[in-house]
Design an enzyme around this catalytic site. Structure first.
Site, PDB file in Angstrom:
ATOM      1  N   HIS A  13      -2.921  10.135   0.766  1.00  0.00           N
ATOM      2  CA  HIS A  13      -2.507  10.836   2.037  1.00  0.00           C
ATOM      3  C   HIS A  13      -1.449  11.967   2.476  1.00  0.00           C
ATOM      4  O   HIS A  13      -0.292  12.410   2.542  1.00  0.00           O
ATOM      5  CB  HIS A  13      -1.285   9.555   1.668  1.00  0.00           C
ATOM      6  CG  HIS A  13      -1.349   8.883   3.478  1.00  0.00           C
ATOM      7  ND1 HIS A  13      -1.113   7.602   3.336  1.00  0.00           N
ATOM      8  CD2 HIS A  13      -0.723   9.259   3.642  1.00  0.00           C
ATOM      9  CE1 HIS A  13      -1.015   7.137   5.336  1.00  0.00           C
ATOM     10  NE2 HIS A  13      -0.705   8.810   5.739  1.00  0.00           N
ATOM     11  N   TYR A  26      -4.322   1.534  15.604  1.00  0.00           N
ATOM     12  CA  TYR A  26      -3.234   2.708  16.195  1.00  0.00           C
ATOM     13  C   TYR A  26      -3.023   2.547  17.796  1.00  0.00           C
ATOM     14  O   TYR A  26      -2.553   1.692  18.735  1.00  0.00           O
ATOM     15  CB  TYR A  26      -2.484   3.418  16.482  1.00  0.00           C
ATOM     16  CG  TYR A  26      -2.190   3.661  15.002  1.00  0.00           C
ATOM     17  CD1 TYR A  26      -0.577   3.027  14.488  1.00  0.00           C
ATOM     18  CD2 TYR A  26      -2.085   4.280  13.436  1.00  0.00           C
ATOM     19  CE1 TYR A  26       0.756   3.002  13.691  1.00  0.00           C
ATOM     20  CE2 TYR A  26      -1.904   4.003  12.100  1.00  0.00           C
ATOM     21  CZ  TYR A  26      -0.668   3.418  12.598  1.00  0.00           C
ATOM     22  OH  TYR A  26      -0.440   3.230  10.851  1.00  0.00           O
ATOM     23  N   ASN A  56      -7.072   1.911   9.479  1.00  0.00           N
ATOM     24  CA  ASN A  56      -6.221   2.236  10.288  1.00  0.00           C
ATOM     25  C   ASN A  56      -6.250   2.281  11.604  1.00  0.00           C
ATOM     26  O   ASN A  56      -7.384   3.096  12.067  1.00  0.00           O
ATOM     27  CB  ASN A  56      -5.880   3.856   9.740  1.00  0.00           C
ATOM     28  CG  ASN A  56      -5.355   3.540   8.422  1.00  0.00           C
ATOM     29  OD1 ASN A  56      -5.423   2.371   7.503  1.00  0.00           O
ATOM     30  ND2 ASN A  56      -4.966   4.680   7.791  1.00  0.00           N
ATOM     31  N   GLU A 113      -3.463   0.208   7.972  1.00  0.00           N
ATOM     32  CA  GLU A 113      -2.705   0.389   9.054  1.00  0.00           C
ATOM     33  C   GLU A 113      -2.659  -0.363  10.147  1.00  0.00           C
ATOM     34  O   GLU A 113      -3.483  -0.386  10.335  1.00  0.00           O
ATOM     35  CB  GLU A 113      -1.848   1.702   9.294  1.00  0.00           C
ATOM     36  CG  GLU A 113      -1.898   2.716   7.431  1.00  0.00           C
ATOM     37  CD  GLU A 113      -1.669   4.183   8.466  1.00  0.00           C
ATOM     38  OE1 GLU A 113      -1.627   4.903   9.152  1.00  0.00           O
ATOM     39  OE2 GLU A 113      -2.281   4.513   6.970  1.00  0.00           O
ATOM     40  N   ARG A 138       1.043  -1.983  -0.057  1.00  0.00           N
ATOM     41  CA  ARG A 138       0.006  -0.065  -0.276  1.00  0.00           C
ATOM     42  C   ARG A 138       1.114   1.867  -0.409  1.00  0.00           C
ATOM     43  O   ARG A 138       1.527   1.071   1.311  1.00  0.00           O
ATOM     44  CB  ARG A 138      -0.968   0.140   1.769  1.00  0.00           C
ATOM     45  CG  ARG A 138      -1.742   1.157   0.948  1.00  0.00           C
ATOM     46  CD  ARG A 138      -2.850   0.758   2.462  1.00  0.00           C
ATOM     47  NE  ARG A 138      -3.846   2.627   2.775  1.00  0.00           N
ATOM     48  CZ  ARG A 138      -3.383   3.260   3.166  1.00  0.00           C
ATOM     49  NH1 ARG A 138      -2.350   2.988   4.582  1.00  0.00           N
ATOM     50  NH2 ARG A 138      -4.086   4.298   3.408  1.00  0.00           N
ATOM     51  N   GLU A 143      -7.253   8.223   6.170  1.00  0.00           N
ATOM     52  CA  GLU A 143      -7.938   9.282   7.321  1.00  0.00           C
ATOM     53  C   GLU A 143      -8.106  10.623   7.144  1.00  0.00           C
ATOM     54  O   GLU A 143      -7.603  11.790   7.272  1.00  0.00           O
ATOM     55  CB  GLU A 143      -6.788   9.064   8.181  1.00  0.00           C
ATOM     56  CG  GLU A 143      -6.150   7.855   8.302  1.00  0.00           C
ATOM     57  CD  GLU A 143      -5.312   8.294   9.847  1.00  0.00           C
ATOM     58  OE1 GLU A 143      -4.153   9.434   9.856  1.00  0.00           O
ATOM     59  OE2 GLU A 143      -3.708   6.703   9.709  1.00  0.00           O
TER      60      GLU A 143
HETATM   61  C1  FCB Z   1      -1.288   7.288  10.737  1.00  0.00           C
HETATM   62  C2  FCB Z   1      -1.114   7.781   8.911  1.00  0.00           C
HETATM   63  C3  FCB Z   1       0.240   7.627   8.634  1.00  0.00           C
HETATM   64  C4  FCB Z   1       1.218   7.554   9.813  1.00  0.00           C
HETATM   65  C5  FCB Z   1       0.639   6.623  10.992  1.00  0.00           C
HETATM   66  C6  FCB Z   1       1.480   6.524  12.632  1.00  0.00           C
HETATM   67  O1  FCB Z   1      -1.968   8.036  11.106  1.00  0.00           O
HETATM   68  O2  FCB Z   1      -1.914   7.460   7.947  1.00  0.00           O
HETATM   69  O3  FCB Z   1       0.839   8.214   7.863  1.00  0.00           O
HETATM   70  O4  FCB Z   1       1.799   8.693  10.579  1.00  0.00           O
HETATM   71  O5  FCB Z   1      -0.564   7.600  11.668  1.00  0.00           O
END
Ligand code: FCB
Length: 466
Positions: A121, A301, A299, A361, A77, A166
């Site tokens: 992006h 985290y 995505n 992500e 990607r 995002e």
């Molecule tokens: C996401 C972004 C990516 C990177 C990660 C850590 O929000 O899409 O570009 O910065 O976080």
């Protein structure tokens, strides 16, 4: 140690983005982007750096491709820089810019790696920003012309497209909090931007389908499950508000063709919608935004933990009050919370029924440095990934049509406002020499891909709040 085997056609990938890795910002006829401009603003980037060299991927993409081959990744990607394709944002197409992605795509296909292209992006052409950027409807029109130029050139070989990455970050971090380009601090502009991002997505979907027949089109959203800090009504209300502005503000228009009424009401109460309406939303917009998709990119985290008194009225930031100790956080300060990925995927499936889901992500920043023999023993990153892959596996078992996982990210890179101070790569980047070194996590990921399985021996501790 039980191996958790993934479905046979599960796709294993890595993700990157143009501004974070390419460098060569002044080459190949590329125009200025809002990130070039923002990074040159004193104080905007933690280490005063910018993306002008980054990983020099523009020149070293073949080397990066060979890293991917070593990991045996099946999909890549990446994002396309609008400024390489249309340096002025609209109008003349720059053939040299398209040539770069053309070669990259051919190289990927030769290597048997499936290209997943993202059109935006975050690196909007500065020229469009000068005309108001995402807060203006004209930018959505320009995006469609850009999508068309890319689709016509690459649409015969790229079969998987994401319009945006995002949009919450662009709208809120870029236009409300001012910590991302274009550095604006105006909540109404942020709402306008969110709408024009969504609209441009909806408009681009049929264009991509036309220019890339049979292709699969989606969008990558950063979704954050919000958990109340306590069962109190006030904290549950804080979690609802967070969810409305962060997740449902994007999911509802895309999958239901409407903004979430409670979140619109929250905005009215916050004084962002004086007459209680959004005059920039025109009659047919929402039908366009709800264009059926082939997949949703998620995505993930971390999670957010919400407490009422810590959620100021006009602020939509995911101000998590998680009390996780430092050893359960990454270098971003984000809590390591794999269960959140499972909960999120199951919830999105239950409420929105996307036909297919990819984790587009997921990854972690840890500053593990090369030791003896240049080995990078990043066990924390491996544990992070293992915990999240196990959570993804459980989501599949619970019926989520999760079809692949894109690790963020291949190589340490320019991490936006943090510059080069946060390392998310499974490959170590020596910025002085541009030397790349596979970290332990990369070798581990290679083995996971080869086995199509993750063993569940991870010592990760899932913390649950009351
Ligand atoms: C996401 C972004 C990516 C990177 C990660 C850590 O929000 O899409 O570009 O910065 O976080």
């Amino acid at each position: 140690m039980t191996p958790r085997v993934f479905p046979r056609d599960f796709l294993w990938g890595v993700a990157t983005s143009a501004y974070q890795i390419e460098g060569a910002t002044g080459e190949g006829g590329r125009g200025e982007s809002i990130w070039d401009r923002f990074a040159s603003t004193p104080g905007a980037i933690a280490d005063g750096s910018d993306g002008s060299v980054a990983c020099d991927h523009y020149h070293r993409w073949r080397e990066d491709l060979s890293l991917m081959r070593q990991l045996r990744v099946q999909a890549y990607r990446f994002s396309i820089a609008w400024t390489r394709v249309m340096p002025e944002g609209r109008g003349a197409v720059n053939a040299t810019g398209l040539d770069f992605y053309d070669s990259l795509v051919d190289g990927l296909l030769e290597a048997g790696i499936r290209p997943f292209a993202t059109l935006n992006h975050w690196d909007l052409p500065q020229r469009l920003q000068d005309q108001g950027g995402w807060s203006e409807r004209g930018t959505a029109e320009a995006f469609v012309a850009y999508a068309e130029a890319v689709g016509m050139r690459l649409g015969d070989r790229v079969r998987d497209w994401a319009t945006h990455n995002e949009p919450w970050c662009v709208a809120t971090l870029g236009h409300e909090q001012g910590v991302h380009a274009p550095g604006r601090r105006d909540p109404v502009e942020a709402l306008r931007a969110s709408h024009h991002l969504l609209l441009s997505h909806g408009w681009a979907v049929p264009v991509l389908r036309r220019d890339s027949p049979g292709a699969r089109v989606g969008i990558a959203l950063n979704l954050v499950p919000g958990y109340p800090a306590s069962p109190s009504e006030a904290d549950r209300e804080a979690a609802r508000r967070f969810d409305g502005s962060f997740n449902r503000w994007y999911l509802d228009p895309i999958f239901r063709g409407s903004y979430p009424p409670d979140a619109v009401e929250d905005r009215r109460q916050a004084g962002n919608l004086p007459r209680g309406e959004m005059p920039w939303v025109e009659e047919p917009d929402l039908a366009a935004i709800a264009a059926p998709l082939d997949f949703l990119g998620v995505n993930y985290y971390s999670r957010a933990v919400l407490r009422s008194e810590r959620m100021p009225e006009a602020d939509n930031a995911p101000r998590s009050v998680s009390e996780a100790p430092p050893e359960e956080r990454t270098d971003m300060g984000w809590e390591v919370y794999p269960d959140g990925l499972h909960d999120l995927l199951v919830r999105v499936q239950r409420e929105y029924r996307p036909p297919k889901v990819y984790v587009t992500e997921c990854g972690a920043a840890y500053d593990t440095r090369p030791g003896p023999g240049r080995r990078v023993a990043d066990g924390s990153r491996r544990d992070f990934l293992r915990g999240h892959l196990l959570a993804a596996h459980r989501a599949i078992a619970d019926g989520v049509p999760l079809s692949g996982f894109f690790l963020w990210t291949l190589i340490d890179n320019f991490e936006w406002q943090h510059g080069y101070t946060k390392r998310f790569g499974v490959v170590w980047l020596d910025r002085a020499t541009q030397e790349r070194t596979l970290k332990d996590s990369a070798l581990w990921y290679r083995d996971v891909i080869a086995a199509n399985a993750v063993d569940d021996s991870a010592p990760h501790v899932a913390r649950r709040l009351a």
